[in-house]
Scaffold this active site. Sequence first.
Site, PDB file in Angstrom:
ATOM      1  NE  ARG A 141      -4.206  -1.614   1.959  1.00 50.30           N
ATOM      2  CZ  ARG A 141      -5.203  -1.548   2.819  1.00 50.30           C
ATOM      3  NH1 ARG A 141      -5.236  -0.580   3.708  1.00 50.30           N
ATOM      4  NH2 ARG A 141      -6.155  -2.431   2.801  1.00 50.30           N
TER       5      ARG A 141
ATOM      6  CG  ASP B 224     -13.960   7.342   6.037  1.00 49.93           C
ATOM      7  OD1 ASP B 224     -14.640   6.310   6.122  1.00 49.93           O
ATOM      8  OD2 ASP B 224     -12.697   7.325   6.000  1.00 49.93           O
TER       9      ASP B 224
HETATM   10  C1  SAM Z   1     -14.115  -1.142   6.450  1.00 48.94           C
HETATM   11  S1  SAM Z   1     -14.656   0.508   6.198  1.00 48.94           S
HETATM   12  C2  SAM Z   1     -16.325   0.385   6.811  1.00 48.94           C
HETATM   13  C3  SAM Z   1     -17.286   1.197   5.975  1.00 48.94           C
HETATM   14  C4  SAM Z   1     -18.738   1.115   6.404  1.00 48.94           C
HETATM   15  N1  SAM Z   1     -18.948   1.678   7.705  1.00 48.94           N
HETATM   16  C5  SAM Z   1     -19.242  -0.292   6.345  1.00 48.94           C
HETATM   17  O1  SAM Z   1     -19.459  -0.911   7.389  1.00 48.94           O
HETATM   18  O2  SAM Z   1     -19.447  -0.809   5.241  1.00 48.94           O
HETATM   19  C6  SAM Z   1     -13.810   1.384   7.508  1.00 48.94           C
HETATM   20  C7  SAM Z   1     -13.756   2.885   7.289  1.00 48.94           C
HETATM   21  O3  SAM Z   1     -13.292   3.497   8.490  1.00 48.94           O
HETATM   22  C8  SAM Z   1     -12.480   4.601   8.151  1.00 48.94           C
HETATM   23  N2  SAM Z   1     -11.612   4.942   9.284  1.00 48.94           N
HETATM   24  C9  SAM Z   1     -10.505   4.297   9.725  1.00 48.94           C
HETATM   25  N3  SAM Z   1      -9.962   4.928  10.770  1.00 48.94           N
HETATM   26  C10 SAM Z   1     -10.741   6.013  11.012  1.00 48.94           C
HETATM   27  C11 SAM Z   1     -10.695   7.069  11.967  1.00 48.94           C
HETATM   28  N4  SAM Z   1      -9.734   7.145  12.881  1.00 48.94           N
HETATM   29  N5  SAM Z   1     -11.657   8.022  11.908  1.00 48.94           N
HETATM   30  C12 SAM Z   1     -12.644   7.961  10.976  1.00 48.94           C
HETATM   31  N6  SAM Z   1     -12.730   7.000  10.042  1.00 48.94           N
HETATM   32  C13 SAM Z   1     -11.795   6.026  10.067  1.00 48.94           C
HETATM   33  C14 SAM Z   1     -11.725   4.122   6.919  1.00 48.94           C
HETATM   34  O4  SAM Z   1     -11.222   5.196   6.163  1.00 48.94           O
HETATM   35  C15 SAM Z   1     -12.784   3.307   6.188  1.00 48.94           C
HETATM   36  O5  SAM Z   1     -13.439   4.047   5.202  1.00 48.94           O
END
Ligand code: SAM
Length: 286
Positions: free
Chosen positions: A52, A154
Amino acid sequence: MNKILIGSAKDQRNAEHEYEFTLLDFERIKNLIYKRAGITLSSSKYNMVYSRLCRRLRINGCNTFKEYLNFLERVNSSEWEGFTNALTTNLTSFFREQHHFPILEQHIKNHKNQNKIHLWCSASSTGEEPYSMAMTMVQVFKTFSPPVHILATDLDTNVLSKAESGIYPLERLEKLPKDKLKKFFLKGKGTNTGTAKVRPELRDLITFRQLNLLDDTWPIRGPFDAIFCRNVMIYFDKKTQYKILKKFVPLLSQDGLLFAGHSESFQHAADLIKLREKTVYELVKK
Ligand SMILES: C[S@@+](CC[C@H](N)C(=O)[O-])C[C@H]1O[C@@H](n2cnc3c(N)ncnc32)[C@H](O)[C@@H]1O
């Protein structure tokens, strides 16, 4: 045919890599992303992290991970955004964990007399989740302009701009029932063939903003009738999860609901929230 392995484990690791990537580099990255985003990386993520971040080295003209990390850690480095975006995992889909949406629907039906419904999708990724919430609200109120506002946040700025555009390749919509596809999407033509765009009325129900759940203060005001925080807490340790859950409490309305992902359990926050049904939580009444 078996590969013959010659030399140290370090030599073998780097033989497959374009850039030198040591365990020390990996440890440094682990600490930086934990401090920055709360994301914990296990050692099994070594190869994932390498692949990545390679692109970031190329973009920034760095020859080694050490050089890249030194550059990143310079005060006010503009590279933090690229670094963080590269390390988030953004897997999502429309109506993921389908059972949550009838629960949301019923919850909002019980509050239909309110002036306005406020929902927060706190890890919205490329937008499939907040758009699924918006479709549910259009169905509850039987209008494309329901008295609903959805905040979608996000950490990752790349996924946020994809979400804001509301444009998806048709493959991403394959599992959506035909009636929803017809009602909520416009099929792309000409150069947009092979994609579909969410209707502007649906898009207008949502505000997209960058927000780091790890930050001490969030520039938002509640109360929210429901908060979706699904499939992001799995990346955080229990201490970080608790800190975030504690900050959700004053932002939820008295009978507001917190929707979590299928593998997320918050028993360690039993003083704050309690399980209502199927990974849906409510506030502990004080
Ligand atoms: C696996 S996705 C889940 C998306 C959606 N909530 C779902 O369940 O389908 C996790 C998301 O969390 C976000 N994320 C990770 N760390 C974060 C943080 N510290 N604050 C806000 N968002 C975060 C990532 O960028 C990513 O888009």
